[in-house]
Design a protein around this motif. Structure first.
Motif, short mmCIF file in Angstrom:
data_model
loop_
_atom_site.label_atom_id
_atom_site.label_comp_id
_atom_site.label_asym_id
_atom_site.label_seq_id
_atom_site.Cartn_x
_atom_site.Cartn_y
_atom_site.Cartn_z
N SER A 23 34.78 35.42 59.35
CA SER A 23 34.63 36.70 60.05
C SER A 23 34.26 36.46 61.51
O SER A 23 33.65 35.44 61.86
N ALA A 46 42.44 39.45 53.11
CA ALA A 46 42.00 40.84 53.05
C ALA A 46 41.12 41.09 51.83
O ALA A 46 40.11 41.81 51.90
N GLY A 49 37.26 40.17 52.00
CA GLY A 49 36.33 40.95 52.79
C GLY A 49 36.03 40.39 54.16
O GLY A 49 35.01 40.75 54.77
N ASP A 51 35.92 40.18 58.02
CA ASP A 51 35.94 41.30 58.95
C ASP A 51 35.66 40.85 60.38
O ASP A 51 35.50 39.66 60.65
N LYS A 52 35.68 41.83 61.29
CA LYS A 52 35.38 41.62 62.71
C LYS A 52 36.33 40.61 63.36
O LYS A 52 35.93 39.85 64.25
N LEU A 67 45.80 44.13 57.51
CA LEU A 67 44.44 43.79 57.90
C LEU A 67 43.66 45.02 58.36
O LEU A 67 42.45 45.13 58.12
N ALA A 70 42.43 46.91 55.40
CA ALA A 70 41.32 46.22 54.75
C ALA A 70 40.05 46.27 55.59
O ALA A 70 39.01 45.74 55.15
N GLY A 71 40.08 46.86 56.77
CA GLY A 71 38.91 46.93 57.63
C GLY A 71 38.51 45.58 58.20
O GLY A 71 37.34 45.35 58.51
N ALA A 72 39.50 44.71 58.37
CA ALA A 72 39.21 43.33 58.79
C ALA A 72 39.24 43.12 60.30
O ALA A 72 38.84 42.06 60.78
N ALA A 74 38.47 43.97 64.35
CA ALA A 74 37.56 44.59 65.31
C ALA A 74 38.20 44.82 66.67
O ALA A 74 37.77 45.69 67.43
#
Length: 586
Positions: A23, A46, A49, A51-52, A67, A70-72, A74
């Motif tokens: 991340s 994805a 988890g 992220d950022k 992506l 999946a909230g991955a 930023a």
């Protein structure tokens, strides 16, 4: 941190590869369009988890959509993001319009040079400025430099290092060398700028085997960190010579018919189908236009507007032309092939963003196009080679570019529009348009739906424009003198230096001057010798309808959202049936 890697990449599981992505790091994705995308690896990342991430790549498309869902992600650094024939990328649009994730839009050359600077262990690299556009306002990594000897102003692009590059390729050998056949996008430049390169492959073969593979690029083992064998790892994208793109599955996935993207992109047990596996290996000479023709097409019908525009663009080309097909432009692709198949056999055509160089005209399909162009191409390139060998030196004469908004001076906007409601509509981006507007001899823009919203007095954002206009200025810059054109469904404009704007030089058949005046958002000037466009000949129409584009893929650029789905379904089904006939006969 050094970019030097081990001479012995490790062979790992897909899960172990995904576990290497941390991340808060910069992630890049290789492949291009719907070819060699590392779909299985992206799904696994994805699901974990992560992220950022800073998503840094030439294109967004399906990988970025996955992506984002999946909230991955930023932050985003791209040149453009679209879903090709399937239209705008909805999740990218959502975050860009809401300003919920920062987006930096890069001119393609600036991104390439930033990667090359990191690859060559330099703090920056020079770049020709995209003069006339405002793109450098969107790209903070470029600063200006005036050469004391010549007085010339260039850009200096800061080195852009990647934490992790994800690739999918057909084969690797047991020593860790990776095979990349066909068009290779920015894969080599990104690999050279990456701290770790993670590769999924269809198969791993004994060391020394890749040398027997014919035309290909080898990513040598000292540039690769780790490899996982994942058969079907690019599906539903293609991985030649193992399988072709499954456009039908992509349509279903994007329509949400199989759940979320992470769920929908899980490879079905029997995929890729036997048809797609065989399509990836069909000899180019076996791809017959007859297999894709339809009895429902009236071959004696008058020319439709899409056929008129294709024919007019094709007539701009001759045996000395070099025509490059960009990322998403069915209309230009069809026009190039029509010209080469009729009166310009020596026309030099490059497709897949100039990855397939000097191709045969062939038949426009979906499932077989990549297979055909990869085989008939005289050479295979990457986007970085394309720029340094052809674009920056001014070799290309034409690249036909679609634009959402064009103004009186021929400037275009493919970044963002203001909706009637006052909200923002995010567009795909300009890709390399801001670069090639000056580099190519002729800057040719098309707008299939001429109206006051599309043809405006002044564009909201100048994503591309020709800033080096006069013949003398262009020669001094090392470019060929040429013209700025705009072809619409109502008329043909050419930039006139004396007037300082686009001037109507031809009208489409049966289109009145009054209609053009009413539908144009800037003051219209008609050339003294303005005339109706010459109709396509019976032979041109026959070749276009029966040999070059029997599926009518060009029509996708002329329909609105309401009718697009039905047309897509028709084309996809006819493409599937035609591909089955070709495969059966091969």
């Amino acid at each position: 941190m050094s970019l030097v890697k081990s001479n012995r990449p490790t062979i790992e599981t897909l899960e172990a590869l995904a576990g290497r992505v941390a991340s808060g790091t910069r992630l890049s994705v290789g492949g291009h369009h719907f070819a060699r995308l590392p779909v299985a690896l992206l799904r696994e990342i994805a699901r974990r988890g992560v992220d950022k991430l800073n998503y840094f790549a030439w294109a967004g498309g399906l990988p970025l959509e996955l992506l984002l869902e999946a909230g991955a992600v930023a932050s985003i650094d791209i040149c453009f993001s679209s879903l090709d024939i399937f239209g705008l990328a909805p999740k990218f649009r959502e975050v860009a319009e809401a300003r919920s994730i920062p987006v930096n839009d890069w001119p393609a050359l600036s991104m390439i040079q930033g990667l090359r600077a990191a690859q060559q262990n330099l703090p920056f690299m020079p770049v020709q400025l995209p003069e006339g556009s405002t793109m450098l306002e969107q790209c903070p990594a470029v600063r200006f430099h005036r050469d004391e000897r010549t007085g010339r102003v260039v850009g200096l692009v800061e080195a852009q290092t990647i934490d992790t590059l994800l690739l999918h390729a057909p084969r690797a050998d047991s020593a860790g060398n990776v095979e990349i056949p066909g068009a290779r996008a920015l894969d080599l430049a990104m690999a050279g700028a990456a701290r770790q390169v993670l590769v999924t492959v269809e198969e791993i073969v004994p060391a020394g085997t890749l040398a027997q593979g014919g035309r290909q690029t080898i990513l040598t083992r000292n540039l690769v960190t780790a490899i996982a064998q994942v058969p079907g790892g690019a599906y539903p994208a293609s991985c030649l010579p193992f399988y072709a793109t499954d456009y039908g599955r992509i349509r279903d996935v994007l329509d949400g018919r199989h759940g979320s993207l992470v769920e929908a992109l899980e490879r079905p047990r029997q995929a890729p189908s036997d048809l797609l596996r065989r399509a990836a290996k069909v000899p180019a000479e076996a791809i017959s236009a007859m297999a894709f023709r339809s009895d429902a097409v009236d071959r004696d019908a008058p020319a439709s507007i899409d056929e008129l525009m294709v024919a007019r663009i094709a007539r701009m080309l001759d045996n000395e032309s070099f025509a490059s097909a960009g990322a998403v432009s069915p209309l230009g692709n069809v026009a190039y092939r029509l010209a080469k198949a009729t009166y310009a056999p020596d026309l030099f055509i490059s497709t897949f963003s100039c990855g397939h160089v000097d191709i045969a005209p062939g038949t426009m399909t979906l499932s077989l196009l990549e297979t055909m162009d990869a085989q008939t191409a005289v050479a295979h390139c990457g986007g970085d080679d394309t720029y340094s060998t052809y674009y920056q030196a001014g070799f290309v004469t034409h690249e036909i570019i679609g634009a959402a908004q064009v103004d009186a001076r021929g400037r275009t906007n493919n970044l963002e529009l203001t909706k009637p409601s006052g909200g923002r509509l995010r567009l795909p981006g300009q890709g390399g348009m801001s670069d090639v507007a000056n580099m190519h001899r002729n800057y040719v823009v098309y707008a299939p739906r001429h109206g006051r919203a599309a043809l405006v007095e002044s564009v909201e954002t100048v994503s591309s424009a020709r800033g080096i206009i006069s013949a003398d200025d262009r020669r001094r810059a090392g470019y060929q003198p040429g013209d700025v054109w705009l072809v619409t469904n109502l008329c043909v404009f050419r930039f006139d230096e004396a007037h300082g704007q686009l001037v109507v030089v031809e009208t489409m058949p049966e289109v009145s001057r009054e209609t053009i005046l009413a539908e144009t958002g800037f003051k219209v000037i008609f050339a003294v010798d303005c005339k109706p466009m010459e109709l396509p000949t019976a032979q041109e129409l026959k070749v276009l309808r029966e040999d070059i584009d029997p599926l009518g893929i060009r029509r996708l650029e002329f329909v609105g959202a309401r009718d697009r789905g039905a047309l897509l379904d028709e084309i996809l089904e006819r493409d599937r049936q035609g591909t089955a006939r070709v495969v059966a006969a091969a």
